[in-house]
Design a protein around this motif. Structure first.
Motif, PDB file in Angstrom:
ATOM      1  N   UNK A   1      -6.085  -6.096 -12.331  1.00 39.36           N
ATOM      2  CA  UNK A   1      -4.683  -6.301 -11.940  1.00 39.36           C
ATOM      3  C   UNK A   1      -4.170  -5.224 -10.993  1.00 39.36           C
ATOM      4  N   UNK A   2      -5.002  -4.235 -10.694  1.00 42.77           N
ATOM      5  CA  UNK A   2      -4.570  -3.166  -9.803  1.00 42.77           C
ATOM      6  C   UNK A   2      -4.440  -3.691  -8.364  1.00 42.77           C
ATOM      7  N   UNK A   3      -3.540  -3.043  -7.592  1.00 44.37           N
ATOM      8  CA  UNK A   3      -3.426  -3.304  -6.159  1.00 44.37           C
ATOM      9  C   UNK A   3      -4.109  -2.149  -5.425  1.00 44.37           C
ATOM     10  N   UNK A   4      -5.179  -2.462  -4.702  1.00 44.18           N
ATOM     11  CA  UNK A   4      -5.933  -1.435  -3.985  1.00 44.18           C
ATOM     12  C   UNK A   4      -5.772  -1.657  -2.480  1.00 44.18           C
ATOM     13  N   UNK A   5      -5.095  -0.723  -1.824  1.00 47.04           N
ATOM     14  CA  UNK A   5      -4.945  -0.771  -0.364  1.00 47.04           C
ATOM     15  C   UNK A   5      -5.827   0.325   0.227  1.00 47.04           C
ATOM     16  N   UNK A   6      -6.842  -0.048   1.007  1.00 45.21           N
ATOM     17  CA  UNK A   6      -7.825   0.914   1.492  1.00 45.21           C
ATOM     18  C   UNK A   6      -7.353   1.587   2.785  1.00 45.21           C
ATOM     19  N   UNK A   7      -7.790   2.853   2.909  1.00 42.58           N
ATOM     20  CA  UNK A   7      -7.567   3.650   4.134  1.00 42.58           C
ATOM     21  C   UNK A   7      -6.091   3.746   4.521  1.00 42.58           C
ATOM     22  N   UNK A   8      -5.243   4.053   3.532  1.00 38.94           N
ATOM     23  CA  UNK A   8      -3.809   4.191   3.806  1.00 38.94           C
ATOM     24  C   UNK A   8      -3.419   5.632   4.121  1.00 38.94           C
TER      25      UNK A   8
ATOM     26  N   UNK B   1       0.784  -1.227   0.000  1.00 42.96           N
ATOM     27  CA  UNK B   1       0.000   0.000   0.000  1.00 42.96           C
ATOM     28  C   UNK B   1       0.816   1.277   0.000  1.00 42.96           C
ATOM     29  N   UNK B   2       2.122   1.195  -0.268  1.00 47.49           N
ATOM     30  CA  UNK B   2       2.926   2.401  -0.362  1.00 47.49           C
ATOM     31  C   UNK B   2       2.678   3.073  -1.724  1.00 47.49           C
ATOM     32  N   UNK B   3       2.698   4.395  -1.724  1.00 49.77           N
ATOM     33  CA  UNK B   3       2.542   5.138  -2.978  1.00 49.77           C
ATOM     34  C   UNK B   3       3.894   5.159  -3.676  1.00 49.77           C
ATOM     35  N   UNK B   4       4.054   4.352  -4.708  1.00 51.80           N
ATOM     36  CA  UNK B   4       5.357   4.219  -5.365  1.00 51.80           C
ATOM     37  C   UNK B   4       5.508   5.194  -6.526  1.00 51.80           C
ATOM     38  N   UNK B   5       4.465   5.878  -6.899  1.00 53.57           N
ATOM     39  CA  UNK B   5       4.571   6.860  -7.966  1.00 53.57           C
ATOM     40  C   UNK B   5       5.409   8.043  -7.547  1.00 53.57           C
ATOM     41  N   UNK B   6       5.855   8.823  -8.517  1.00 52.74           N
ATOM     42  CA  UNK B   6       6.735   9.948  -8.217  1.00 52.74           C
ATOM     43  C   UNK B   6       5.992  11.140  -7.627  1.00 52.74           C
ATOM     44  N   UNK B   7       4.716  11.298  -7.965  1.00 53.10           N
ATOM     45  CA  UNK B   7       3.986  12.488  -7.541  1.00 53.10           C
ATOM     46  C   UNK B   7       2.673  12.118  -6.848  1.00 53.10           C
ATOM     47  N   UNK B   8       2.252  12.984  -5.939  1.00 55.26           N
ATOM     48  CA  UNK B   8       0.936  12.842  -5.313  1.00 55.26           C
ATOM     49  C   UNK B   8      -0.100  13.512  -6.203  1.00 55.26           C
ATOM     50  N   UNK B   9      -1.343  13.013  -6.202  1.00 59.38           N
ATOM     51  CA  UNK B   9      -2.380  13.652  -7.019  1.00 59.38           C
ATOM     52  C   UNK B   9      -2.736  15.028  -6.476  1.00 59.38           C
TER      53      UNK B   9
ATOM     54  N   UNK C   1      -8.705   9.770  -3.604  1.00 58.23           N
ATOM     55  CA  UNK C   1      -9.335  10.816  -2.804  1.00 58.23           C
ATOM     56  C   UNK C   1     -10.195  10.261  -1.658  1.00 58.23           C
ATOM     57  N   UNK C   2     -10.482   8.944  -1.647  1.00 56.91           N
ATOM     58  CA  UNK C   2     -11.242   8.364  -0.524  1.00 56.91           C
ATOM     59  C   UNK C   2     -10.305   7.736   0.496  1.00 56.91           C
ATOM     60  N   UNK C   3      -8.997   7.923   0.318  1.00 57.13           N
ATOM     61  CA  UNK C   3      -8.028   7.394   1.276  1.00 57.13           C
ATOM     62  C   UNK C   3      -7.377   6.101   0.858  1.00 57.13           C
ATOM     63  N   UNK C   4      -7.638   5.637  -0.372  1.00 54.25           N
ATOM     64  CA  UNK C   4      -7.061   4.382  -0.842  1.00 54.25           C
ATOM     65  C   UNK C   4      -5.815   4.652  -1.682  1.00 54.25           C
ATOM     66  N   UNK C   5      -4.884   3.720  -1.642  1.00 51.26           N
ATOM     67  CA  UNK C   5      -3.698   3.796  -2.490  1.00 51.26           C
ATOM     68  C   UNK C   5      -3.842   2.784  -3.613  1.00 51.26           C
TER      69      UNK C   5
END
Length: 562
Positions: free
Chosen positions: A297-304, A180-188, A271-275
């Motif tokens: 195929x997405x990885x959805x980690x809720x409330x991160x 559930x870590x945000x591995x992208x380079x930028x935050x939305x 925007x609902x707290x999921x990664x």
């Protein structure tokens, strides 16, 4: 040892490297330093300063190399050669500015076995460029180095190393994604990325606008209107905000918001707290571009991380978007069906006779009763030009008027054709071919007479009847007249050929057009072949500008009047 990112390291122009280069010696080989760092490199052993200092020291100790410039790719994989500094280096090589390239080792040059070998064994020898790898003790000018098995083996090892590192990096990223870590380079837009925890944190300044956008959708505001409001409020676009937060640049001008940016934000589950991770994949080793993955195929980690939008509100918005998309697809399908069924057969040909503006083609209204399904040509000048009141005419009426005018036009052409066929049988000046032939005969006679005059003038000059001075003056005048007559004769002959060709084309075309006299239905092909422009006035009068050039119109009028 841990691998560290190179994205924040300064580029060569920004780096401060404490090395001293000797002055340029034109008798030595112009030499460039090339270096590279990628996300897989170890910082302690492969820093930019270390590479440049080692290679520079080698050049300083060489008696035949002369330093010219440094080319360094910071944060680029060695598995492909699409790197900015390398591209600049090769451009300078082709311009003969660089004759020798020195690298720390062959892995800095590239880790793709096939491409590296191609450059070393084919491209560089062809361009007359020398390649030196300092720590690998490789010099392309040494025959034993080029023929040695060590070179392909070393390149292959570099390739396998890159493949192994790529696999390790990919595995590490997959574990972070699953955790559930945000591995992208930028935050939305609406969040900032915590550099320590790698979690998204709310940015109060932009989170407000995210909430406002979702609220507008729940209130029934259209997406294009939301984009317009954001532009009027001078809200920085996501790209502008990124430049400010990540790149440290001030927002000088506020760009126009687009519907696509708004749609992407409304569909972002972050925007609902999921990664959300694993939306795309990429093979570092193969140098492949990113490839999007399906939602399954997405990885959805809720409330991160803290939510900006309540989950139930987000779901309501998704339902609204899905419903709107369904309606949009339905309307688009109906529109395409209508466009196919009711085509604009006079596209680009209908204009307003009062203001000259093109008239729009309006198809039947959606859901109209069968007897009201009518298409119109409409002049909308009333909305922009006070000189024209604006008007419309039904497609059915306009087509009928156009075909009526075409039939009259074809009848006139047919009558002229009959007159012309009769004239061709008569040796009279009204016959354009006979007239052309007569002109040719007259000019031919004049040319012959002028030739005889020139011969007689010469005979008189030889007999002493005309002195030398008069002979020169008269001969020059006769020559001008003779050349003028010859030119006129050539034009007349060309005109005769042209007239005969025009007559053949005219007779063939008018003969074919007569086939349409008994057909009163609308013929789009016939209209497009003859009509150039249709002008419609407010009182429904039309004027047709024909594209067909009636070259014998005057002849027909004269013949009909006699």
């Amino acid at each position: 040892m841990a691998r560290k990112s190179r994205k924040n390291l300064p580029q060569p122009e920004q780096a401060t490297v404490s090395v001293q280069f000797p002055e340029l010696d034109e008798e030595k080989i112009p030499t460039a330093i090339y270096g590279r760092l990628s996300v897989e490199d170890d910082e302690d052993n492969e820093s930019m300063e270390t590479q440049i200092a080692l290679v520079q020291d080698f050049i300083n100790r060489s008696s035949e190399l002369n330093y010219v410039d440094t080319y360094f790719d910071n944060g680029f994989t060695g598995t492909n050669f699409k790197r900015p500094a390398f591209t600049r280096l090769m451009n300078d090589v082709r311009q003969k500015k660089i004759k020798c390239i020195v690298v720390k080792d062959l892995s800095r040059f590239g880790r793709n076995y096939l491409e590296a070998g191609y450059y070393i064994e084919t491209v560089f020898p062809f361009l007359g460029v020398r390649l030196i790898a300092v720590t690998d003790h490789f010099d392309s000018t040494r025959k034993e180095d080029m023929e040695s098995l060590a070179l392909p083996i070393r390149n292959m090892v570099n390739t396998m190393y890159a493949k192994d590192i790529s696999k390790k990096v990919w595995t590490s990223l997959q574990r972070k994604k699953e955790a559930g870590y945000a591995v992208g380079s930028d935050a939305p837009f609406g969040y900032i990325r915590n550099p320590v925890t790698k979690r998204n944190e709310i940015d109060p300044e932009t989170a407000f606008y995210v909430q406002l956008i979702f609220q507008w959708v729940l209130m029934g505001v259209a997406i294009f209107e939301i984009a317009r409001r954001l532009t009027l409020l001078k809200v920085p676009t996501p790209r502008e905000w990124h430049r400010k937060i990540v790149e440290g640049k001030e927002v000088v001008t506020y760009k126009k918001w687009g519907e696509t940016s708004v749609r992407h934000m409304l569909a972002n589950q972050t925007y609902v707290g999921d990664t959300i991770n694993n939306k795309s994949t990429q093979k570092f080793f193969a140098g492949q571009d990113k490839r999007d993955l399906s939602k399954e195929q997405w990885y959805v980690a809720k409330n991160t991380h803290p939510a900006i939008i309540a989950r139930d509100d987000f779901e309501k918005v998704q339902d609204i978007l899905a419903k709107n998309q369904k309606v949009f697809k339905t309307v688009r399908a109906e529109t395409e069906q209508i466009r196919t069924e009711y085509q604009n057969d006079l596209a680009g040909m209908v204009f307003c006779a009062d203001c000259g503006r093109p008239m729009d083609f309006d198809r039947l209204p959606h859901g109209a009763e069968e007897n009201k399904k009518i298409c119109y040509y409409i002049c909308r000048a009333r909305q922009a030009d006070d000189k024209c009141i604006g008007h419309q005419i039904t497609e059915k009426l306009l087509k009928a008027l156009v075909m009526d005018q075409l039939h009259l036009f074809i009848v006139r052409l047919s009558d002229k054709r009959k007159v012309l066929e009769e004239l061709r049988k008569i040796e009279d000046m009204q016959n354009p071919v006979y007239r052309a032939k007569s002109e040719i005969m007259s000019l031919t006679d004049k040319v012959g007479q002028m030739a005889k005059k020139r011969e007689q003038l010469y005979a008189d000059y030889v007999a002493g009847v005309v002195d030398s001075e008069d002979y020169q003056l008269i001969r020059e005048d006769y020559s001008k007249q003779y050349d003028g007559l010859r030119a006129a004769l050539q034009r007349a002959e060309a005109k005769k050929v042209e007239v005969e060709q025009q007559i053949r084309e005219y007779l063939n075309m008018t003969s074919n057009l007569e086939e349409h006299l008994d057909d009163f239905g609308f013929d789009a092909q016939l209209v497009k072949s003859l009509v150039q422009r249709i002008e419609v006035s407010a009182d429904k009068r039309i004027r047709i500008v024909f594209g067909f050039q009636d070259v014998f119109a005057d002849l027909g009028k004269e013949s009909a009047g006699k």
